[in-house]
Design a protein around this motif. Structure first.
Motif, PDB file in Angstrom:
ATOM      1  N   LYS A 636     134.339  67.271  -9.667  1.00  0.00           N
ATOM      2  CA  LYS A 636     134.595  67.815 -11.010  1.00  0.00           C
ATOM      3  C   LYS A 636     133.581  67.330 -12.047  1.00  0.00           C
ATOM      4  O   LYS A 636     133.633  67.740 -13.208  1.00  0.00           O
ATOM      5  N   LEU A 637     132.702  66.468 -11.638  1.00  0.00           N
ATOM      6  CA  LEU A 637     131.715  65.981 -12.602  1.00  0.00           C
ATOM      7  C   LEU A 637     130.773  67.119 -13.003  1.00  0.00           C
ATOM      8  O   LEU A 637     130.435  67.972 -12.178  1.00  0.00           O
ATOM      9  N   PRO A 638     130.342  67.124 -14.262  1.00  0.00           N
ATOM     10  CA  PRO A 638     129.546  68.255 -14.745  1.00  0.00           C
ATOM     11  C   PRO A 638     128.300  68.528 -13.916  1.00  0.00           C
ATOM     12  O   PRO A 638     127.896  69.676 -13.758  1.00  0.00           O
ATOM     13  N   GLY A 639     127.707  67.466 -13.404  1.00  0.00           N
ATOM     14  CA  GLY A 639     126.452  67.649 -12.679  1.00  0.00           C
ATOM     15  C   GLY A 639     126.613  68.123 -11.259  1.00  0.00           C
ATOM     16  O   GLY A 639     125.632  68.456 -10.590  1.00  0.00           O
ATOM     17  N   VAL A 640     127.848  68.157 -10.764  1.00  0.00           N
ATOM     18  CA  VAL A 640     128.038  68.519  -9.357  1.00  0.00           C
ATOM     19  C   VAL A 640     128.161  70.028  -9.237  1.00  0.00           C
ATOM     20  O   VAL A 640     129.125  70.554  -8.700  1.00  0.00           O
ATOM     21  N   LYS A 641     127.196  70.703  -9.801  1.00  0.00           N
ATOM     22  CA  LYS A 641     127.169  72.150  -9.648  1.00  0.00           C
ATOM     23  C   LYS A 641     126.064  72.515  -8.680  1.00  0.00           C
ATOM     24  O   LYS A 641     126.092  73.545  -8.036  1.00  0.00           O
ATOM     25  N   VAL A 642     125.114  71.636  -8.662  1.00  0.00           N
ATOM     26  CA  VAL A 642     123.991  71.862  -7.759  1.00  0.00           C
ATOM     27  C   VAL A 642     124.435  71.492  -6.352  1.00  0.00           C
ATOM     28  O   VAL A 642     125.214  70.561  -6.160  1.00  0.00           O
ATOM     29  N   ASN A 643     123.973  72.247  -5.414  1.00  0.00           N
ATOM     30  CA  ASN A 643     124.269  71.902  -4.024  1.00  0.00           C
ATOM     31  C   ASN A 643     123.306  70.830  -3.552  1.00  0.00           C
ATOM     32  O   ASN A 643     122.166  71.111  -3.205  1.00  0.00           O
ATOM     33  N   PHE A 644     123.768  69.628  -3.613  1.00  0.00           N
ATOM     34  CA  PHE A 644     122.926  68.539  -3.151  1.00  0.00           C
ATOM     35  C   PHE A 644     122.836  68.577  -1.628  1.00  0.00           C
ATOM     36  O   PHE A 644     123.792  68.978  -0.956  1.00  0.00           O
ATOM     37  N   VAL A 645     121.703  68.117  -1.154  1.00  0.00           N
ATOM     38  CA  VAL A 645     121.572  67.976   0.299  1.00  0.00           C
ATOM     39  C   VAL A 645     122.594  66.948   0.765  1.00  0.00           C
ATOM     40  O   VAL A 645     122.781  65.910   0.116  1.00  0.00           O
ATOM     41  N   LYS A 646     123.288  67.273   1.841  1.00  0.00           N
ATOM     42  CA  LYS A 646     124.343  66.352   2.315  1.00  0.00           C
ATOM     43  C   LYS A 646     123.723  65.305   3.241  1.00  0.00           C
ATOM     44  O   LYS A 646     123.462  65.562   4.409  1.00  0.00           O
ATOM     45  N   HIS A 647     123.509  64.152   2.673  1.00  0.00           N
ATOM     46  CA  HIS A 647     123.036  63.040   3.494  1.00  0.00           C
ATOM     47  C   HIS A 647     124.277  62.345   4.061  1.00  0.00           C
ATOM     48  O   HIS A 647     125.142  61.915   3.295  1.00  0.00           O
ATOM     49  N   GLN A 648     124.301  62.271   5.384  1.00  0.00           N
ATOM     50  CA  GLN A 648     125.538  61.824   6.036  1.00  0.00           C
ATOM     51  C   GLN A 648     125.757  60.322   5.958  1.00  0.00           C
ATOM     52  O   GLN A 648     126.879  59.859   5.874  1.00  0.00           O
ATOM     53  N   TYR A 649     124.677  59.575   6.021  1.00  0.00           N
ATOM     54  CA  TYR A 649     124.861  58.158   6.316  1.00  0.00           C
ATOM     55  C   TYR A 649     124.385  57.258   5.192  1.00  0.00           C
ATOM     56  O   TYR A 649     123.488  57.608   4.416  1.00  0.00           O
ATOM     57  N   ASN A 650     124.980  56.103   5.182  1.00  0.00           N
ATOM     58  CA  ASN A 650     124.544  55.055   4.280  1.00  0.00           C
ATOM     59  C   ASN A 650     123.460  54.239   5.000  1.00  0.00           C
ATOM     60  O   ASN A 650     123.722  53.591   6.012  1.00  0.00           O
ATOM     61  N   LEU A 651     122.261  54.315   4.479  1.00  0.00           N
ATOM     62  CA  LEU A 651     121.127  53.648   5.137  1.00  0.00           C
ATOM     63  C   LEU A 651     120.739  52.340   4.447  1.00  0.00           C
ATOM     64  O   LEU A 651     119.671  51.791   4.699  1.00  0.00           O
ATOM     65  N   LEU A 652     121.603  51.890   3.592  1.00  0.00           N
ATOM     66  CA  LEU A 652     121.268  50.693   2.817  1.00  0.00           C
ATOM     67  C   LEU A 652     121.000  49.485   3.713  1.00  0.00           C
ATOM     68  O   LEU A 652     120.103  48.685   3.444  1.00  0.00           O
ATOM     69  N   ARG A 653     121.765  49.416   4.794  1.00  0.00           N
ATOM     70  CA  ARG A 653     121.607  48.255   5.673  1.00  0.00           C
ATOM     71  C   ARG A 653     120.219  48.229   6.314  1.00  0.00           C
ATOM     72  O   ARG A 653     119.682  47.161   6.589  1.00  0.00           O
ATOM     73  N   LYS A 654     119.679  49.409   6.481  1.00  0.00           N
ATOM     74  CA  LYS A 654     118.326  49.449   7.056  1.00  0.00           C
ATOM     75  C   LYS A 654     117.315  48.835   6.105  1.00  0.00           C
ATOM     76  O   LYS A 654     116.326  48.243   6.516  1.00  0.00           O
ATOM     77  N   LYS A 655     117.571  49.030   4.852  1.00  0.00           N
ATOM     78  CA  LYS A 655     116.657  48.457   3.851  1.00  0.00           C
ATOM     79  C   LYS A 655     116.827  46.955   3.723  1.00  0.00           C
ATOM     80  O   LYS A 655     115.893  46.243   3.361  1.00  0.00           O
ATOM     81  N   PHE A 656     118.043  46.511   3.980  1.00  0.00           N
ATOM     82  CA  PHE A 656     118.334  45.079   3.849  1.00  0.00           C
ATOM     83  C   PHE A 656     118.999  44.580   5.123  1.00  0.00           C
ATOM     84  O   PHE A 656     120.209  44.321   5.149  1.00  0.00           O
ATOM     85  N   PRO A 657     118.234  44.422   6.181  1.00  0.00           N
ATOM     86  CA  PRO A 657     118.834  44.024   7.458  1.00  0.00           C
ATOM     87  C   PRO A 657     119.232  42.556   7.456  1.00  0.00           C
ATOM     88  O   PRO A 657     118.769  41.764   6.625  1.00  0.00           O
ATOM     89  N   ALA A 658     120.071  42.213   8.433  1.00  0.00           N
ATOM     90  CA  ALA A 658     120.507  40.821   8.554  1.00  0.00           C
ATOM     91  C   ALA A 658     119.363  39.951   9.064  1.00  0.00           C
ATOM     92  O   ALA A 658     119.232  38.782   8.700  1.00  0.00           O
ATOM     93  N   THR A 659     118.576  40.528   9.919  1.00  0.00           N
ATOM     94  CA  THR A 659     117.356  39.839  10.368  1.00  0.00           C
ATOM     95  C   THR A 659     116.233  40.857  10.359  1.00  0.00           C
ATOM     96  O   THR A 659     116.469  42.055  10.481  1.00  0.00           O
ATOM     97  N   SER A 660     115.050  40.344  10.212  1.00  0.00           N
ATOM     98  CA  SER A 660     113.943  41.291  10.126  1.00  0.00           C
ATOM     99  C   SER A 660     112.669  40.690  10.706  1.00  0.00           C
ATOM    100  O   SER A 660     112.377  39.507  10.505  1.00  0.00           O
ATOM    101  N   PHE A 661     111.953  41.524  11.405  1.00  0.00           N
ATOM    102  CA  PHE A 661     110.635  41.108  11.888  1.00  0.00           C
ATOM    103  C   PHE A 661     109.550  41.939  11.222  1.00  0.00           C
ATOM    104  O   PHE A 661     108.392  41.861  11.545  1.00  0.00           O
TER     105      PHE A 661
END
Ligand SMILES: Nc1ncnc2c1ncn2[C@@H]1O[C@H](COP(=O)(O)OP(=O)(O)OP(=O)(O)O)[C@@H](O)[C@H]1O
Length: 780
Positions: A636-661
Motif C-alpha cells: 500500500k505504500l505510494p511507491g509500490v506502483k512500479v513492478n520491481f524486479v522480484k529478487h528472491q534471496y537475501n544476499l547480505l550474508r555473502k557480503k559479510f561472511p563469517a569467514t573470508s579468504f
C-alpha cells in the motif's frame, strides 16, 4: 486515524495551531485557574466534546469584553487592525478569521524536512469547529493583551519547538513564556507509538538531560538584526500593546518572509502544565517551515531572543528591562552599528565577516559584549537604572553573546549545505574549537530556521555522543552567527576514505555502541535525527564518536503525522521513505545505522544508489524484494506502483561472511543478526536503539575496543575536508539532495508529487556531471 488527519491535514493543522497557541497564550495573562479552565475548555471545544466548556469560554469572552471596554477598548482596535491587515474573512467575526487567512498563505511554505500539506483541503474545515476555535482564539487574543505577572518567571529552556513566530513577537507572551513554568518541573512527553515504546521511563528514565544548563551558564544570546527598524531606546513612548501590534503589522508586511505559527507552543521542558491531558499536544510540528525558510531579521530578533535567552537574561527582561535598554543604547552609540555602517550584513562577505575582525586584534566593537557580560553581577554593578521600556525591547541582544573575533581562525574544515565549518582557537583559553557559520545564502531573507533549530537542539542536548555546542557567537554582521562546537579531528566519512583497511570488528563495536547510545538519547527525547550518515559522525583522537548536523532533526510523537519522505541522504535512506511513506518514526534512523554499520565494516557504502529508484533497486538486490508477508502494508505504500524486479534471496550474508579468504569483511553470526535487524524492511519490526545496545554481538568476543585503545589518525584539519572529498570521490548525493530539498519546498507531495519528483531526480542524475563541475568551480 492517521488517514483521517491526513485528509484534512491543512485544516487540522490550523486548528491545532490555533488551539495550541491558545494553550500557550492562556497561561500567560491569567491565573492558573483561568488558564486551566480555558485550556481545558479550548481542548474540549476544539475536539467538539464539551458544551460546558464552550459556555465557559463564552462567559469568559463576555467577561473579557467587558473588561476591555472598561480598559479603553484596546482589544477591539487591535482586532480590527489585525483583520484589516490580513485580509479578513473570518467566519465568526472573531480574531481568528483573519489570522487563519494569514496562516493559510504561509503554511504553503514548509521546510524540506516537513510535509507539504497539499493533501488537505480548506473545504474540510468544519464551520462549527472554526467557530469554536475562533472563540477560543478570541478569548486568547483578549487575554494576551494583559501584561503577564512578573512573579511567574521561570527558567528558560532554549528548546521551544516550533514556536509561533507571532507568539514570539508578542511581548506579553514572550515574557510569559519565560516566566510561567516551574523552574524544574518537566512535563511528560507525548506518548510513543506502541512499537516504539522502549521503557516505562522513557523519555527521561536513565537519560541525563540538562535542558537549561548551557543557557544558564553561558548567557547565550544572539544579536539583534532589527535595530534600524526599531524605535530608538529613548523613544519608547508606545505601550507594549502598541509595540506588539506594530510588530504584528510589520510581520504581516513581511509577506512571504513571515513564517506562520507552529503548533508546538512550548517544549516539554518549557511547558506550562503537567496535566496528563497535555500529552501529545506538543508534538505536531508539521507547520514547521521548510528547511530553507528564513526568518526575517525582525523575527530573528524575537525568535532568537526567545529561544536562546538565558535565565539571566530572562530575568533581566522581566525585572531589569530598563537597564538592558540602557546598555543597548550605550552599546549602539559606541558601536555606531547602523544599517548604513560598514558592518551591515549586506556588505560583509563571509571572509570579511570573520577575518576582518581578526585583523582588528580582537577588540572590535562587538568584543565589548563579552568583556561586559562575564557575569551577571558585573552587569548589575555597571548598569544604571532607567525608566522601564516595553518588554520586547528590553533585552540587549548583543550583550550576552561573545564576538567571533575572540577566536583565531585556523582553517576551513568543511562546507556543508547549510554551514561552513572552521577550525579555530579561543584566544582567551587557547582551546581549539570548531566554528560552524550559519550560511546566509540570501541574507535579506533572514535567519534560516533550520540553523535555529540545530542551535536550539545542540544547546539543549547534552550527551557524550552528541557534539557539544558550547555557545553561539556573533560576527561583525549582525546576522552572522557561529556555533562554537568542540573540535573533532575527523568525520567517519573522511576517515574511511583515508584509511587503507576498514575498522576491525572490535573497533566497529566501539563505534556502534557510542552511536547507538547517542541515537537512543535522541529517540528517548523525541527527536529524530533524519540525516545519519558517516559524514555526520565525528571522531576525535580519544576514540570518541559524536553525532553532528541536526539541521534536519525534528521532534516526533504519537500519533504519527505525515512527514516528508525527502529526508536522509539517499544512501542511508530507509525503504519506507524511498517508497513514499510519510508516516515514519525512529526506525528511519535505525536503518541509517544499519547502513553505517555495514560501511564501517567494509569501508564502502552498502547501498550507493544514484537515484531513489536505483537506491531501491540496490537494496532489493541485496536484501531481496519485500512483500506483504515480510512487510505488512508494503503493497500500500505510494511507491509500490512500479513492478520491481522480484529478487528472491537475501544476499547480505555473502557480503559479510563469517569467514573470508577473499578480503570480504567478516562478521560473526551475532553481528550479522544485528545487521539484519537494523536492515529489517518492516519499520515496526526493525530493532530499536535500546534493543540494539543490548544485542549479544556487543558481549561476545572480540569485545568492543575501549575508546582509549581506538587507533588514532593524523588530524585532518590541515586541509579542507570538502576539497579533499571532491578531489577524491565527489559525492553525487549532496547535489541531488539539495535539489530534492528544493523540490520539496515547491509544495509538491503526495503520490503524484512523489513520482513527479522521481522523474525529476532521474533527469537530475543525467545532469549530474555538470553539477559536479559547477561544484568544483565553486570551490575554486
Ligand atoms: N565539531 C566539529 N569538529 C570538526 N569538524 C566538524 C564539526 N562539525 C562539523 N564538522 C565538519 O563539517 C562538516 C559539515 O558539518 P555539518 O554536517 O554540521 O554541516 P551541514 O552544512 O549541515 O552539512 P550537510 O551538507 O551535510 O547538511 C562535517 O561533515 C564535518 O566534517
Amino acid at each position: 486515524m492517521a488517514a483521517g488527519r491526513h485528509g484534512g491535514y491543512r485544516d487540522n493543522e490550523f486548528r491545532d495551531r490555533e488551539s495550541n497557541l491558545d494553550v500557550s497564550r492562556r497561561g500567560f495573562a491569567n491565573s492558573k485557574e483561568d488558564y486551566d479552565r480555558v485550556r481545558n475548555g479550548g481542548r474540549d471545544v476544539v475536539r467538539g466534546g464539551s458544551r460546558d466548556a464552550r459556555d465557559r469560554i463564552r462567559v469568559r469572552q463576555k467577561d473579557i469584553r467587558e473588561r476591555e471596554a472598561s480598559n479603553g477598548g484596546h482589544r477591539s482596535s487591535s482586532s480590527r487592525s489585525d483583520s484589516g491587515s490580513s485580509g479578513g474573512g473570518g467566519s465568526d467575526g472573531g480574531g481568528l478569521g483573519p489570522r487563519r487567512c494569514g496562516f493559510s498563505a504561509k503554511t504553503m511554505d514548509r521546510e524540506p524536512g516537513e510535509l507539504s500539506s497539499e493533501s488537505g483541503s480548506d473545504g474540510a474545515i468544519e464551520p462549527e469547529s472554526m467557530m469554536k476555535d475562533s472563540e477560543v482564539a478570541n478569548v486568547e487574543h483578549n487575554r494576551t493583551r494583559s501584561p503577564p505577572p512578573p512573579e511567574k518567571k521561570r527558567k528558560f529552556s532554549p528548546i521551544v519547538w516550533d514556536q509561533d513566530d507571532k507568539e514570539v513577537s508578542e511581548p506579553s507572551k514572550t515574557k510569559s513564556k519565560v516566566s510561567t513554568a516551574p523552574v524544574t518541573a518537566l512535563p511528560p512527553p507525548p506518548p510513543l507509538p506502541k512499537s516504539f515504546v522502549r521503557s516505562p521511563n522513557v523519555p527521561y528514565g536513565g537519560v541525563e538531560i540538562h535542558p537549561v544548563k548551557k543557557s544558564e551558564t553561558k548567557d547565550v544570546e544572539l544579536p539583534e538584526a532589527t535595530r534600524a527598524t526599531m524605535p530608538s531606546p529613548g523613544s519608547h513612548s508606545m505601550s507594549p500593546k502598541q509595540a506588539w501590534h506594530n510588530d504584528r503589522e510589520a510581520e504581516q508586511q513581511e509577506g512571504e518572509d513571515y513564517v506562520p505559527s507552529h503548533n508546538i507552543s512550548s517544549s516539554r521542558w518549557a511547558a506550562v502544565d503537567n496535566s496528563p491531558g497535555d500529552e501529545g499536544e506538543i508534538i505536531d510540528d508539521e507547520e514547521l517551515p521548510r528547511r530553507k525558510r528564513r526568518l526575517s531579521p525582525e523575527l530573528l530578533d524575537t525568535k532568537l531572543r526567545n529561544k536562546l535567552l538565558s535565565p539571566v537574561e530572562a530575568k533581566k527582561e522581566g525585572f531589569d528591562g530598563g537597564r538592558a535598554k540602557s546598555s543597548e543604547s550605550d552599546e549602539r552609540g559606541s558601536h555606531g552599528r547602523t544599517s548604513s555602517g560598514d558592518d551591515h550584513p549586506g556588505t560583509a562577505s563571509e571572509k570579511d565577516d570573520y577575518m576582518e575582525i581578526d585583523a582588528q586584534g580582537g577588540k572590535s566593537d562587538t568584543s565589548i559584549n563579552h568583556s561586559e557580560t562575564d557575569s551577571e553581577d558585573e552587569d548589575d554593578r555597571r548598569e544604571t537604572p532607567e525608566p522601564p521600556a516595553p518588554p520586547q525591547r528590553m533585552v540587549n541582544m548583543l550583550q550576552g553573546c561573545r564576538s567571533v573575533d575572540e577566536f583565531e581562525r585556523l582553517n576551513k574544515i568543511d562546507e556543508g549545505t547549510y554551514g561552513v565549518v572552521y577550525r579555530a582557537r579561543d584566544k582567551k583559553t587557547g582551546e581549539i574549537v570548531a566554528l560552524k557559520k550559519v550560511k546566509m545564502e540570501k541574507e535579506r531573507e533572514g535567519f534560516p530556521l533550520t540553523s535555529l533549530r540545530e542551535i536550539n537542539i545542540l544547546l539543549s542536548f547534552h550527551h557524550p555522543s552528541i557534539v557539544d555546542v558550547k555557545e553561539v557567537v556573533v560576527g561583525s554582521s549582525l546576522d552572522s552567527i557561529f556555533m562554537v562546537m568542540e573540535y573533532m579531528e575527523h568525520d567517519l566519512k573522511g576517515l574511511m576514505e583515508a584509511m587503507k583497511q576498514p575498522f576491525s570488528q572490535s573497533e566497529v563495536k566501539c563505534l556502534m555502541i557510542q552511536l547507538l547510545e547517542g541515537v537512543k538519547y535522541l529517540h528517548d527525547n523525541w527527536v529524530l535525527h533524519r540525516d545519519l550518515k558517516t559524514s555526520n559522525l565525528l571522531l576525535n583522537n580519544r576514540g570518541e564518536l559524536k553525532i553532528c548536523d541536526f539541521g534536519l532533526a525534528r521532534q516526533y510523537g504519537s500519533p504519527l503525522k505525515p512527514y516528508t519522505h525527502l529526508v536522509v541522504t539517499l544512501w542511508y535512506r530507509a525503504p519506507e521513505l524511498l517508497l513514499g511513506s510519510k508516516q515514519y518514526s525512529t526506525a528511519i534512523d535505525m536503518w541509517s545505522l544499519g547502513c553505517i554499520m555495514a560501511e564501517l565494516l567494509s569501508k564502502e557504502p552498502l547501498f550507493n544508489g544514484k537515484t531513489e529508484f536505483d537506491q531501491l533497486d540496490k537494496i532489493f538486490k541485496i536484501l531481496g524484494t519485500p512483500n506483504e508477508t515480510i512487510w505488512p502494508g508494503f503493497s500500500k505504500l505510494p511507491g509500490v506502483k512500479v513492478n520491481f524486479v522480484k529478487h528472491q534471496y537475501n544476499l547480505l550474508r555473502k557480503k559479510f561472511p563469517a569467514t573470508s579468504f577473499t578480503g570480504s569483511p567478516v562478521l560473526s553470526d551475532a553481528g550479522f543478526d544485528l545487521l539484519n535487524k537494523l536492515l529489517t524492511y518492516d519499520p515496526e519490526k526493525r530493532i530499536t536503539a535500546e534493543a540494539a545496545l543490548n544485542h549479544e554481538w556487543f558481549h561476545e568476543v572480540p569485545l568492543p575496543k575501549s575508546k582509549e585503545f581506538m587507533p588514532t589518525f593524523p588530524a585532518q584539519h590541515a586541509q579542507d575536508r570538502r576539497m579533499r572529498r571532491v578531489l577524491k570521490s565527489p559525492d553525487p548525493l549532496e547535489e541531488q539532495r539539495r535539489k530534492e530539498l528544493q523540490q520539496g519546498e515547491s509544495g509538491t507531495g503526495g503520490i503524484f508529487g512523489y513520482w513527479e519528483r522521481w522523474v525529476c531526480l532521474e533527469l537530475q542524475s543525467i545532469h549530474f556531471p555538470l553539477n559536479t563541475i559547477n561544484w568544483i568551480q565553486d570551490l575554486n
